[in-house]
Design a protein around this motif. Structure first.
Motif, PDB file in Angstrom:
ATOM      1  N   GLY A 117      -3.493  11.199  -1.314  1.00  0.00           N
ATOM      2  CA  GLY A 117      -4.082  12.445  -0.830  1.00  0.00           C
ATOM      3  C   GLY A 117      -5.493  12.244  -0.302  1.00  0.00           C
ATOM      4  N   THR A 118      -6.258  11.401  -0.990  1.00  0.00           N
ATOM      5  CA  THR A 118      -7.628  11.131  -0.553  1.00  0.00           C
ATOM      6  C   THR A 118      -7.647  10.485   0.826  1.00  0.00           C
ATOM      7  OG1 THR A 118      -8.351  10.861  -2.855  1.00  0.00           O
ATOM      8  CG2 THR A 118      -9.746   9.906  -1.133  1.00  0.00           C
ATOM      9  N   PHE A 119      -6.772   9.496   1.022  1.00  0.00           N
ATOM     10  CA  PHE A 119      -6.706   8.836   2.328  1.00  0.00           C
ATOM     11  C   PHE A 119      -6.285   9.820   3.416  1.00  0.00           C
ATOM     12  CE2 PHE A 119      -7.090   4.795   0.203  1.00  0.00           C
ATOM     13  CZ  PHE A 119      -7.528   3.919   1.183  1.00  0.00           C
ATOM     14  N   ILE A 120      -5.234  10.606   3.130  1.00  0.00           N
ATOM     15  CA  ILE A 120      -4.744  11.545   4.146  1.00  0.00           C
ATOM     16  C   ILE A 120      -5.821  12.555   4.520  1.00  0.00           C
ATOM     17  CG2 ILE A 120      -3.130  13.436   4.530  1.00  0.00           C
ATOM     18  CD1 ILE A 120      -1.035  11.857   2.996  1.00  0.00           C
ATOM     19  N   VAL A 121      -6.490  13.125   3.508  1.00  0.00           N
ATOM     20  CA  VAL A 121      -7.535  14.123   3.779  1.00  0.00           C
ATOM     21  C   VAL A 121      -8.693  13.503   4.562  1.00  0.00           C
ATOM     22  CG1 VAL A 121      -9.273  15.594   2.703  1.00  0.00           C
ATOM     23  CG2 VAL A 121      -6.936  15.587   1.829  1.00  0.00           C
ATOM     24  N   ALA A 122      -9.102  12.310   4.139  1.00  0.00           N
ATOM     25  CA  ALA A 122     -10.249  11.668   4.793  1.00  0.00           C
ATOM     26  C   ALA A 122      -9.931  11.314   6.248  1.00  0.00           C
ATOM     27  CB  ALA A 122     -10.651  10.418   4.015  1.00  0.00           C
ATOM     28  N   LEU A 123      -8.780  10.689   6.477  1.00  0.00           N
ATOM     29  CA  LEU A 123      -8.431  10.274   7.829  1.00  0.00           C
ATOM     30  C   LEU A 123      -8.154  11.478   8.728  1.00  0.00           C
ATOM     31  CD1 LEU A 123      -6.118   7.218   7.000  1.00  0.00           C
ATOM     32  CD2 LEU A 123      -8.457   7.146   7.922  1.00  0.00           C
ATOM     33  N   SER A 124      -7.464  12.485   8.179  1.00  0.00           N
ATOM     34  CA  SER A 124      -7.160  13.681   8.972  1.00  0.00           C
ATOM     35  C   SER A 124      -8.437  14.427   9.341  1.00  0.00           C
ATOM     36  CB  SER A 124      -6.214  14.600   8.202  1.00  0.00           C
ATOM     37  OG  SER A 124      -4.989  13.947   7.925  1.00  0.00           O
ATOM     38  N   THR A 125      -9.350  14.538   8.386  1.00  0.00           N
ATOM     39  CA  THR A 125     -10.618  15.228   8.658  1.00  0.00           C
ATOM     40  C   THR A 125     -11.412  14.483   9.720  1.00  0.00           C
ATOM     41  OG1 THR A 125     -10.664  16.043   6.371  1.00  0.00           O
ATOM     42  CG2 THR A 125     -12.740  16.082   7.604  1.00  0.00           C
TER      43      THR A 125
ATOM     44  N   GLY B  17      -5.806   2.474   8.196  1.00  0.00           N
ATOM     45  CA  GLY B  17      -6.068   3.248   6.986  1.00  0.00           C
ATOM     46  C   GLY B  17      -4.799   3.829   6.390  1.00  0.00           C
ATOM     47  N   HIS B  18      -3.927   4.327   7.265  1.00  0.00           N
ATOM     48  CA  HIS B  18      -2.664   4.900   6.791  1.00  0.00           C
ATOM     49  C   HIS B  18      -1.808   3.842   6.114  1.00  0.00           C
ATOM     50  CE1 HIS B  18       1.619   6.042   7.389  1.00  0.00           C
ATOM     51  NE2 HIS B  18       1.171   7.211   6.979  1.00  0.00           N
ATOM     52  N   GLU B  19      -1.652   2.679   6.796  1.00  0.00           N
ATOM     53  CA  GLU B  19      -0.825   1.623   6.209  1.00  0.00           C
ATOM     54  C   GLU B  19      -1.488   1.021   4.979  1.00  0.00           C
ATOM     55  OE1 GLU B  19       2.172   1.136   7.102  1.00  0.00           O
ATOM     56  OE2 GLU B  19       1.989   2.571   8.744  1.00  0.00           O
ATOM     57  N   GLY B  20      -2.826   0.966   4.999  1.00  0.00           N
ATOM     58  CA  GLY B  20      -3.521   0.430   3.826  1.00  0.00           C
ATOM     59  C   GLY B  20      -3.281   1.273   2.588  1.00  0.00           C
ATOM     60  N   SER B  21      -3.344   2.592   2.743  1.00  0.00           N
ATOM     61  CA  SER B  21      -3.079   3.466   1.595  1.00  0.00           C
ATOM     62  C   SER B  21      -1.635   3.323   1.125  1.00  0.00           C
ATOM     63  CB  SER B  21      -3.370   4.925   1.971  1.00  0.00           C
ATOM     64  OG  SER B  21      -2.452   5.391   2.960  1.00  0.00           O
ATOM     65  N   THR B  22      -0.728   3.133   2.094  1.00  0.00           N
ATOM     66  CA  THR B  22       0.680   2.943   1.735  1.00  0.00           C
ATOM     67  C   THR B  22       0.859   1.689   0.900  1.00  0.00           C
ATOM     68  OG1 THR B  22       1.392   4.068   3.749  1.00  0.00           O
ATOM     69  CG2 THR B  22       3.000   2.650   2.678  1.00  0.00           C
ATOM     70  N   VAL B  23       0.209   0.603   1.323  1.00  0.00           N
ATOM     71  CA  VAL B  23       0.320  -0.663   0.583  1.00  0.00           C
ATOM     72  C   VAL B  23      -0.293  -0.532  -0.802  1.00  0.00           C
ATOM     73  CG1 VAL B  23      -0.452  -3.062   0.523  1.00  0.00           C
ATOM     74  CG2 VAL B  23       0.416  -2.086   2.645  1.00  0.00           C
ATOM     75  N   ILE B  24      -1.437   0.134  -0.898  1.00  0.00           N
ATOM     76  CA  ILE B  24      -2.111   0.269  -2.199  1.00  0.00           C
ATOM     77  C   ILE B  24      -1.229   1.000  -3.208  1.00  0.00           C
ATOM     78  CG2 ILE B  24      -4.035   1.397  -3.390  1.00  0.00           C
ATOM     79  CD1 ILE B  24      -5.742   0.825  -0.895  1.00  0.00           C
ATOM     80  N   VAL B  25      -0.680   2.150  -2.796  1.00  0.00           N
ATOM     81  CA  VAL B  25       0.117   2.919  -3.758  1.00  0.00           C
ATOM     82  C   VAL B  25       1.432   2.205  -4.072  1.00  0.00           C
ATOM     83  CG1 VAL B  25      -0.917   5.106  -3.066  1.00  0.00           C
ATOM     84  CG2 VAL B  25       1.177   4.349  -1.950  1.00  0.00           C
TER      85      VAL B  25
END
Length: 663
Positions: free
Chosen positions: A609-617, A632-640
């Motif tokens: 959620g943090t990544f989505i909110v930050a990147l979308s904003t 950033g999107h793929e990075g958050s995917t890999v992290i989770v």
């Protein structure tokens, strides 16, 4: 993602429509798995070709084939949903994958397709239920019956045609064709599938019998009291179907919010495209910005935040002997706060065993000598108690002499000549009236003491004189007491016992296992009713059982768990999870592991959620470069994903079990 509705044991028989639905789900689940495997294989081939330096056309072709294999089904399903006025994440994921490919990110799009195809196939296969087990239940009752004509004689008819008031003959070894009352005859009938009682029940005139139960050595004449559609077996089928139909469909977090999120995401994307164009903005940068938003706002990381931890926990539990059938079930296990057990075959081993041989005063023989005589007489009998006596002699290494003149009397016992002695083993009915009264009173007192502990007493009478009382009981599983104690600590509520067995043996087993709440003499409907009452009071209930009679309770419980080694087909199909090796100690561990998985899911959702909110904003109020947005999107995917996959480690199971044991 699309959730396959998990219904347990949907059946044919009285509900053909339900049966067809069950077969349809099975037919959907297997092709989904095959397409997911194909997509994964094509993705791997494309990746290898790209790493090997093959021409771009080669690996692009392989990736696009992956798109087709894994994406056509969610695309079709999403299109149907769209025509029905709803929008789901599956369709958005396909669109996002296509958009990623359109801007050169074909690898990212293919990975997204594989993730969704695999998770959807796993859920579809895990939640698919076939009608086989319930069909098998219905066939417990024989297809034909021997009906006695009012004017005399007999005729073979279809069991389904029997009417109330008909009289049927049940020969030794046959199954009872209909529910009814015994008119004539004496026999012992195995009713374990209906009542859960481990030992055959004595049937004599005016006794109730159930369709599908197995007659013993005597012949019975039964007067039908219920038609086939209203028999005990048919009612079990109906209870399973009703519970399966009313049991809430389990959904993961993303599935609960996907509709609103999908609509909001599409509306914002359209607004980012249309509003600037209406105000005179250039087309290409406007389109690029809208595509960037759709990619960074797509809930890939949210989906991966949920599925990998739960699927990893499922894999870990499977390695330790507990098969959980779907991710929603694994998620739900962590919410359980009440555990109910069946008795026979669940808390106990399900096999009667000799627990004591009590010599009476005048015998003058050792325990082994007395057991030798009893086992020699019982060896020719197929009764469970007889097998227990013979097994005890074998385990002690006692050689058995030949027995002659063997006779078995239903409800009483067996009689044979052993070493020239007249040996009788059985119930109190075998006590010889010729023996001194004091000896008979001693035998009766010893038997009463045995039965007060919930055990079965067998009298050994030699040449008319009672010499011993043999105590037989179903043995508690070694890990049962520790499991009950740990579950009480984990859930905050002591487990309960729901059994069809008699009150005395039920209380004896409950006391040995550390259970204080006991409900005995329960028919299948009563077990399910107890669970519904607990659920109405706010409890999340787990039921653990193994028999046909447990199926309604397994279907009614929030989590149904079946014993894998000796569980009936119906119980195994109806249950949400299966203890493969019948080791009850896996239950508190899997509850703890599920709770750990839920904590990981929450942490992952915060990260995603943090990544989505930050990147979308960033994209909405500034200028987010597309490559940076994708990274950033793929990075958050890999992290989770990596965070969730930590639960694959065996140490996670051990740590979860350690957390539970310290409670």
């Amino acid at each position: 993602m699309t959730t396959a509705i998990a219904t347990a044991g949907n059946a044919a028989g009285p509900q053909p429509a339900v049966a067809r639905a069950g077969w349809a789900r099975q037919a959907v689940g297997l092709p989904e798995a095959r397409w997911a495997l194909a997509a994964t294989a094509l993705f791997a081939a494309g990746g290898l070709a790209q790493l090997a330096g093959a021409p771009p056309a080669v690996w692009w072709l392989l990736y696009l084939a992956c798109y087709a294999a894994g994406g056509w089904e969610p695309a079709v399903a999403g299109g149907r949903a769209l025509r029905a006025g709803t929008l789901d994440v599956d369709l958005l994921m396909v669109v996002a994958a296509v958009l990623a490919a359109s801007i050169g990110q074909v690898l990212d799009g293919a990975l997204l397709i594989v993730i969704f195809a695999t998770s959807g196939a796993l859920e579809a296969v895990a939640t698919a239920r076939t009608a086989d087990s319930v069909r098998a239940l219905l066939t417990l009752a024989p297809e034909t019956a021997t009906r006695l004509r009012p004017e005399g004689g007999e005729e073979l008819v279809e069991a389904a045609s029997l009417a109330v008031g008909d009289r049927v003959l049940v020969r030794p070894g046959e199954r009872v064709a209909a529910d009814g009352l015994v008119d004539e005859g004496v026999s012992e009938v195995d009713e374990a599938g209906i009542t859960g009682e481990p030992l055959p029940a004595l049937k004599q005139p005016a006794s109730h019998v159930f369709a599908g139960t197995l007659n013993g050595t005597g012949a019975l004449t039964v007067r039908v009291t219920r038609e086939a559609a209203d028999s005990a077996v048919a009612r079990i089928v109906a209870l399973v179907e009703e519970a399966s139909a009313t049991k809430a469909t389990a959904q993961l977090f993303i599935e609960k919010v996907e509709q609103r999120y999908s609509v909001a995401m599409v509306l914002v994307t359209l607004a980012l495209l249309t509003v600037p164009l209406a105000l005179g903005a250039a087309f290409q940068p406007t389109l690029l910005r809208a595509m960037t938003f759709m990619i960074v706002a797509s809930p890939c990381a949210v989906v991966l935040a949920t599925m990998p931890p739960l699927l990893a926990a499922i894999a870990n539990a499977g390695r330790h002997g507990l098969l959980v059938k779907s991710a929603p079930v694994m998620e739900r296990i962590g919410t359980v706060d009440l555990v109910a057990f069946d008795k026979t075959g669940t808390l106990t081993e399900g096999t009667p065993r000799v627990v004591a041989v009590r010599p009476l005063a005048p015998s003058g023989l050792s325990e082994n000598a007395l057991l030798r005589l009893a086992a020699a007489a019982e060896r020719s009998s197929e009764h469970p108690l007889a097998r227990a006596v013979a097994r005890a002699a074998d385990e002690r290494g006692i050689g058995l002499p030949e027995a002659t003149g063997f006779r078995a009397t239903p409800g009483q016992g067996v009689r044979a000549v052993v070493d020239g002695h007249d040996v009788t083993v059985g119930s109190a009915a075998v006590l010889a009236h010729g023996a001194p009264r004091a000896v008979r009173d001693a035998a009766t007192a010893a038997a009463a003491q045995v039965e007060s502990h919930g055990q079965t007493a067998l009298h050994l009478v030699v040449d008319g004189v009672p010499l011993a009382v043999i105590a037989v009981a179903d043995r508690l599983r070694n890990e049962a007491r520790a499991t009950v104690g740990r579950l009480a600590g984990t859930t905050g509520r002591p487990p309960v016992l729901l059994t069809g067995d008699a009150a005395l043996p039920a209380r004896a087993v409950a006391e040995a296992a550390g259970i204080t709440s006991v409900h005995a003499r329960l028919l299948p409907a009563h077990k399910a009713e107890h669970l519904r009452e607990a659920q109405s009071a706010g409890a999340t209930a787990m039921f653990v059982g193994d028999g046909i009679n447990d199926a309604p309770a397994l279907a009614t419980a929030d989590v149904g768990v079946a014993m894998g080694r000796h569980g009936s087909d119906l119980a195994l199909q109806t249950a949400d999870a299966v203890i493969v090796r019948d080791d009850l100690s896996t239950l508190p561990a899997v509850v703890a592991l599920s709770r750990r998985a839920r904590r990981v899911v929450v942490a992952n959702l915060v990260i995603a959620g943090t990544f989505i909110v930050a990147l979308s904003t960033w994209d909405l109020v500034g200028h987010l470069p597309l490559p940076l947005g994708v990274a950033g999107h793929e990075g958050s995917t890999v992290i989770v994903a990596l965070n969730g996959l930590r639960l694959l480690r065996s140490s996670s199971w051990q740590e979860a079990a350690g957390e539970e044991s310290r409670r």
